[in-house]
Design a protein around this motif. Structure first.
Motif, PDB file in Angstrom:
ATOM      1  N   ASN A  73       0.745  -1.186  -0.081  1.00  0.00           N
ATOM      2  CA  ASN A  73      -0.214   0.036  -0.038  1.00  0.00           C
ATOM      3  C   ASN A  73       0.781   1.211  -0.052  1.00  0.00           C
ATOM      4  O   ASN A  73       0.466   2.372  -0.549  1.00  0.00           O
TER       5      ASN A  73
ATOM      6  N   ILE B  93      -8.533   4.862  -8.802  1.00  0.00           N
ATOM      7  CA  ILE B  93      -9.310   3.659  -8.443  1.00  0.00           C
ATOM      8  C   ILE B  93     -10.414   4.050  -7.368  1.00  0.00           C
ATOM      9  O   ILE B  93     -10.436   4.624  -6.394  1.00  0.00           O
TER      10      ILE B  93
ATOM     11  N   SER C 296     -12.951   1.206  -6.634  1.00  0.00           N
ATOM     12  CA  SER C 296     -13.494  -0.224  -6.069  1.00  0.00           C
ATOM     13  C   SER C 296     -12.633  -1.183  -6.127  1.00  0.00           C
ATOM     14  O   SER C 296     -12.397  -1.844  -5.236  1.00  0.00           O
ATOM     15  N   TYR C 297     -12.058  -1.394  -7.180  1.00  0.00           N
ATOM     16  CA  TYR C 297     -11.194  -2.663  -7.120  1.00  0.00           C
ATOM     17  C   TYR C 297      -9.755  -2.374  -7.140  1.00  0.00           C
ATOM     18  O   TYR C 297      -9.180  -1.698  -7.958  1.00  0.00           O
ATOM     19  N   THR C 298      -9.214  -2.568  -6.083  1.00  0.00           N
ATOM     20  CA  THR C 298      -8.026  -2.113  -5.740  1.00  0.00           C
ATOM     21  C   THR C 298      -6.846  -2.762  -6.192  1.00  0.00           C
ATOM     22  O   THR C 298      -7.040  -4.051  -6.804  1.00  0.00           O
ATOM     23  N   TYR C 299      -5.452  -2.286  -6.287  1.00  0.00           N
ATOM     24  CA  TYR C 299      -4.680  -2.947  -6.695  1.00  0.00           C
ATOM     25  C   TYR C 299      -4.060  -4.216  -6.034  1.00  0.00           C
ATOM     26  O   TYR C 299      -3.721  -5.284  -6.630  1.00  0.00           O
ATOM     27  N   TRP C 300      -4.306  -4.228  -4.751  1.00  0.00           N
ATOM     28  CA  TRP C 300      -4.444  -5.459  -3.839  1.00  0.00           C
ATOM     29  C   TRP C 300      -5.245  -6.563  -4.366  1.00  0.00           C
ATOM     30  O   TRP C 300      -4.670  -7.843  -4.503  1.00  0.00           O
ATOM     31  N   ASN C 301      -6.360  -6.243  -4.662  1.00  0.00           N
ATOM     32  CA  ASN C 301      -7.112  -7.443  -5.163  1.00  0.00           C
ATOM     33  C   ASN C 301      -6.886  -7.780  -6.464  1.00  0.00           C
ATOM     34  O   ASN C 301      -6.981  -8.878  -6.769  1.00  0.00           O
TER      35      ASN C 301
ATOM     36  N   ASP D 237      -3.123   4.972  -7.090  1.00  0.00           N
ATOM     37  CA  ASP D 237      -4.528   4.757  -6.748  1.00  0.00           C
ATOM     38  C   ASP D 237      -5.304   6.098  -7.047  1.00  0.00           C
ATOM     39  O   ASP D 237      -6.458   6.249  -6.289  1.00  0.00           O
TER      40      ASP D 237
END
Length: 56
Positions: A21, A33, A35-40, A30
């Protein structure tokens, strides 16, 4: 019955989400962005690779 953790769970445990993060915020990825995060996205791509998917 399976008693150990699955390979995917073991891989996720190795990753440092706070550092991930930090890098996202540092390079301002980010910005747009919602809703669909880079982590997801990372987890989705890792799962796809582990399960030999041809496409997401």
């Amino acid at each position: 019955m399976h008693k150990d953790k699955f390979a995917f769970a073991q891989l996720i445990r190795i990753l440092d989400r706070n550092h991930f993060n930090y890098l996202i915020k540092e390079y301002k990825y980010d910005k747009y962005i919602k809703s669909y995060t880079y982590w997801n996205q990372l987890l989705t791509m890792m799962f796809g690779q582990l399960s030999n998917r041809e496409s997401v």
